[in-house]
Design a protein around this motif. Sequence first.
Motif, PDB file in Angstrom:
ATOM      1  N   LEU A 114      17.390  43.421   3.152  1.00 35.41           N
ATOM      2  CA  LEU A 114      18.324  43.183   4.298  1.00 35.41           C
ATOM      3  C   LEU A 114      18.014  44.199   5.298  1.00 35.41           C
ATOM      4  O   LEU A 114      17.886  44.163   6.538  1.00 35.41           O
ATOM      5  CB  LEU A 114      19.684  43.127   3.821  1.00 35.41           C
ATOM      6  N   TRP A 115      17.944  45.392   4.820  1.00 37.94           N
ATOM      7  CA  TRP A 115      17.336  46.609   5.856  1.00 37.94           C
ATOM      8  C   TRP A 115      16.032  46.308   6.345  1.00 37.94           C
ATOM      9  O   TRP A 115      15.859  46.313   7.649  1.00 37.94           O
ATOM     10  CB  TRP A 115      17.363  47.970   5.248  1.00 37.94           C
ATOM     11  N   ILE A 116      15.044  45.704   5.756  1.00 40.91           N
ATOM     12  CA  ILE A 116      13.901  45.507   6.195  1.00 40.91           C
ATOM     13  C   ILE A 116      13.906  44.269   7.130  1.00 40.91           C
ATOM     14  O   ILE A 116      13.261  44.443   8.238  1.00 40.91           O
ATOM     15  CB  ILE A 116      12.777  45.098   4.962  1.00 40.91           C
ATOM     16  N   PHE A 117      14.552  43.435   6.731  1.00 43.39           N
ATOM     17  CA  PHE A 117      14.891  42.287   7.647  1.00 43.39           C
ATOM     18  C   PHE A 117      15.279  42.802   9.272  1.00 43.39           C
ATOM     19  O   PHE A 117      14.976  42.527  10.229  1.00 43.39           O
ATOM     20  CB  PHE A 117      15.760  41.120   7.139  1.00 43.39           C
ATOM     21  N   ILE A 118      16.347  43.459   9.238  1.00 43.22           N
ATOM     22  CA  ILE A 118      17.246  44.098  10.428  1.00 43.22           C
ATOM     23  C   ILE A 118      16.267  44.985  10.914  1.00 43.22           C
ATOM     24  O   ILE A 118      16.011  45.023  12.222  1.00 43.22           O
ATOM     25  CB  ILE A 118      18.398  44.790   9.977  1.00 43.22           C
ATOM     26  N   PHE A 119      15.432  45.876  10.346  1.00 41.58           N
ATOM     27  CA  PHE A 119      14.270  46.705  11.018  1.00 41.58           C
ATOM     28  C   PHE A 119      13.627  46.027  11.707  1.00 41.58           C
ATOM     29  O   PHE A 119      13.096  46.174  12.860  1.00 41.58           O
ATOM     30  CB  PHE A 119      13.983  47.591   9.988  1.00 41.58           C
ATOM     31  N   MET A 120      12.920  45.083  10.925  1.00 37.58           N
ATOM     32  CA  MET A 120      11.687  44.198  11.529  1.00 37.58           C
ATOM     33  C   MET A 120      12.397  43.390  12.825  1.00 37.58           C
ATOM     34  O   MET A 120      11.332  43.188  13.734  1.00 37.58           O
ATOM     35  CB  MET A 120      11.206  43.246  10.508  1.00 37.58           C
ATOM     36  N   MET A 121      13.274  42.812  12.847  1.00 38.50           N
ATOM     37  CA  MET A 121      14.001  42.388  13.957  1.00 38.50           C
ATOM     38  C   MET A 121      14.211  43.177  15.036  1.00 38.50           C
ATOM     39  O   MET A 121      13.854  42.734  16.139  1.00 38.50           O
ATOM     40  CB  MET A 121      15.393  41.773  13.507  1.00 38.50           C
ATOM     41  N   SER A 122      14.266  44.305  14.730  1.00 40.39           N
ATOM     42  CA  SER A 122      14.342  45.201  15.923  1.00 40.39           C
ATOM     43  C   SER A 122      13.016  45.713  16.458  1.00 40.39           C
ATOM     44  O   SER A 122      13.022  45.890  17.582  1.00 40.39           O
ATOM     45  CB  SER A 122      15.308  46.705  15.437  1.00 40.39           C
ATOM     46  N   THR A 166      10.293  43.796  16.420  1.00 40.81           N
ATOM     47  CA  THR A 166       9.569  42.539  16.596  1.00 40.81           C
ATOM     48  C   THR A 166      10.102  41.722  18.023  1.00 40.81           C
ATOM     49  O   THR A 166       9.404  40.826  18.382  1.00 40.81           O
ATOM     50  CB  THR A 166       9.514  41.454  15.582  1.00 40.81           C
ATOM     51  N   SER A 167      11.091  42.201  18.405  1.00 41.23           N
ATOM     52  CA  SER A 167      11.876  41.566  19.382  1.00 41.23           C
ATOM     53  C   SER A 167      11.682  42.496  20.733  1.00 41.23           C
ATOM     54  O   SER A 167      12.348  42.277  21.815  1.00 41.23           O
ATOM     55  CB  SER A 167      13.155  41.396  19.279  1.00 41.23           C
ATOM     56  N   VAL A 168      10.605  43.487  20.900  1.00 42.94           N
ATOM     57  CA  VAL A 168      10.439  44.104  22.155  1.00 42.94           C
ATOM     58  C   VAL A 168       9.855  43.433  23.199  1.00 42.94           C
ATOM     59  O   VAL A 168       8.899  42.680  22.687  1.00 42.94           O
ATOM     60  CB  VAL A 168       9.454  45.577  21.619  1.00 42.94           C
ATOM     61  N   SER A 169      10.170  43.901  24.476  1.00 41.67           N
ATOM     62  CA  SER A 169       9.551  43.338  25.564  1.00 41.67           C
ATOM     63  C   SER A 169       9.548  44.425  26.820  1.00 41.67           C
ATOM     64  O   SER A 169      10.136  45.299  26.630  1.00 41.67           O
ATOM     65  CB  SER A 169      10.360  42.103  26.128  1.00 41.67           C
ATOM     66  N   TYR A 170       8.689  44.473  27.454  1.00 44.31           N
ATOM     67  CA  TYR A 170       8.302  45.411  28.593  1.00 44.31           C
ATOM     68  C   TYR A 170       8.527  44.678  29.989  1.00 44.31           C
ATOM     69  O   TYR A 170       8.165  43.451  30.117  1.00 44.31           O
ATOM     70  CB  TYR A 170       7.131  46.274  28.458  1.00 44.31           C
ATOM     71  N   SER A 171       8.740  45.452  30.886  1.00 47.09           N
ATOM     72  CA  SER A 171       8.901  44.953  32.412  1.00 47.09           C
ATOM     73  C   SER A 171       8.122  45.912  33.254  1.00 47.09           C
ATOM     74  O   SER A 171       8.310  47.040  33.087  1.00 47.09           O
ATOM     75  CB  SER A 171      10.315  44.867  32.880  1.00 47.09           C
ATOM     76  N   VAL A 172       7.294  45.444  34.112  1.00 48.62           N
ATOM     77  CA  VAL A 172       6.592  46.313  35.022  1.00 48.62           C
ATOM     78  C   VAL A 172       7.382  46.497  36.227  1.00 48.62           C
ATOM     79  O   VAL A 172       7.788  45.680  36.796  1.00 48.62           O
ATOM     80  CB  VAL A 172       5.291  45.686  34.907  1.00 48.62           C
ATOM     81  N   GLU A 194      11.453  47.792  41.048  1.00 46.65           N
ATOM     82  CA  GLU A 194      12.303  46.535  40.622  1.00 46.65           C
ATOM     83  C   GLU A 194      11.453  45.800  39.574  1.00 46.65           C
ATOM     84  O   GLU A 194      10.008  45.816  39.524  1.00 46.65           O
ATOM     85  CB  GLU A 194      12.354  45.685  41.612  1.00 46.65           C
ATOM     86  N   PRO A 195      11.980  45.474  38.378  1.00 55.70           N
ATOM     87  CA  PRO A 195      11.149  44.401  37.166  1.00 55.70           C
ATOM     88  C   PRO A 195      10.386  43.566  37.881  1.00 55.70           C
ATOM     89  O   PRO A 195      10.976  42.553  38.616  1.00 55.70           O
ATOM     90  CB  PRO A 195      12.023  44.459  36.145  1.00 55.70           C
ATOM     91  N   LYS A 196       9.080  43.082  37.799  1.00 54.78           N
ATOM     92  CA  LYS A 196       8.451  41.961  38.404  1.00 54.78           C
ATOM     93  C   LYS A 196       7.816  41.238  37.377  1.00 54.78           C
ATOM     94  O   LYS A 196       7.903  39.989  37.586  1.00 54.78           O
ATOM     95  CB  LYS A 196       7.067  42.541  39.111  1.00 54.78           C
ATOM     96  N   CYS A 197       7.415  41.522  36.244  1.00 53.01           N
ATOM     97  CA  CYS A 197       7.068  40.810  35.203  1.00 53.01           C
ATOM     98  C   CYS A 197       7.508  41.180  33.910  1.00 53.01           C
ATOM     99  O   CYS A 197       7.334  42.493  33.692  1.00 53.01           O
ATOM    100  CB  CYS A 197       5.427  40.354  35.074  1.00 53.01           C
ATOM    101  N   GLU A 198       7.632  40.365  32.816  1.00 53.43           N
ATOM    102  CA  GLU A 198       7.911  40.624  31.226  1.00 53.43           C
ATOM    103  C   GLU A 198       6.862  40.634  30.641  1.00 53.43           C
ATOM    104  O   GLU A 198       5.823  39.503  30.715  1.00 53.43           O
ATOM    105  CB  GLU A 198       9.264  39.749  30.930  1.00 53.43           C
ATOM    106  N   ILE A 199       6.513  41.535  29.902  1.00 51.02           N
ATOM    107  CA  ILE A 199       5.192  41.522  28.770  1.00 51.02           C
ATOM    108  C   ILE A 199       5.976  41.577  27.399  1.00 51.02           C
ATOM    109  O   ILE A 199       6.835  42.657  27.072  1.00 51.02           O
ATOM    110  CB  ILE A 199       4.499  42.900  29.060  1.00 51.02           C
ATOM    111  N   ILE A 200       5.808  40.550  26.622  1.00 55.06           N
ATOM    112  CA  ILE A 200       6.275  40.367  25.367  1.00 55.06           C
ATOM    113  C   ILE A 200       5.462  40.827  24.270  1.00 55.06           C
ATOM    114  O   ILE A 200       4.328  40.499  24.272  1.00 55.06           O
ATOM    115  CB  ILE A 200       6.858  38.979  24.904  1.00 55.06           C
ATOM    116  N   HIS A 201       5.655  41.897  23.319  1.00 56.11           N
ATOM    117  CA  HIS A 201       4.743  42.532  22.722  1.00 56.11           C
ATOM    118  C   HIS A 201       4.721  41.861  21.362  1.00 56.11           C
ATOM    119  O   HIS A 201       5.608  41.244  21.027  1.00 56.11           O
ATOM    120  CB  HIS A 201       5.334  43.930  22.259  1.00 56.11           C
ATOM    121  N   SER A 202       3.585  41.307  21.029  1.00 52.04           N
ATOM    122  CA  SER A 202       3.256  40.561  19.997  1.00 52.04           C
ATOM    123  C   SER A 202       2.709  41.236  18.452  1.00 52.04           C
ATOM    124  O   SER A 202       2.849  40.224  17.442  1.00 52.04           O
ATOM    125  CB  SER A 202       2.166  39.421  20.432  1.00 52.04           C
TER     126      SER A 202
END
Length: 135
Positions: free
Chosen positions: A25-33, A35-41, A46-54
Amino acid sequence: MSKVFDRVEWDCLARVILKLGFHDLWIFIFMMSITSVSYSVLINGEPKCEIIHSWGICQGDPLSPFLLLLCADFLSMMLQRKERLGNIKGISICLRAPHLSHLFFVDDSIFFCRANMGEYQRIWGIHQDYDVALE
């Protein structure tokens, strides 16, 4: 170790954490945190585009150094297991001192073994297994 940032994939990280004994369960929660990362330039503030880390560990993420420590701990456990089995000897500074098979410092590693091809090949084999685990 300096290239680990570029090589550790999320599946590998989950396997390493599982092998280190963390609860599912801890691994699942940790991995969700992670793997759901995204960045904005930001352009002009002002944020112009979103980059989703894969995949992989992100340099600059405050959690990344700790993730690298988990990977280094996994390598350490692999070396200690081979030492316990008597496959590598390491060094000892005196008769009753524990044997030392490796030292890690930041992104440097030092490995100690007897000066023969057998131990060298066993340490090299551990490195190859570690590389395979990180991919």
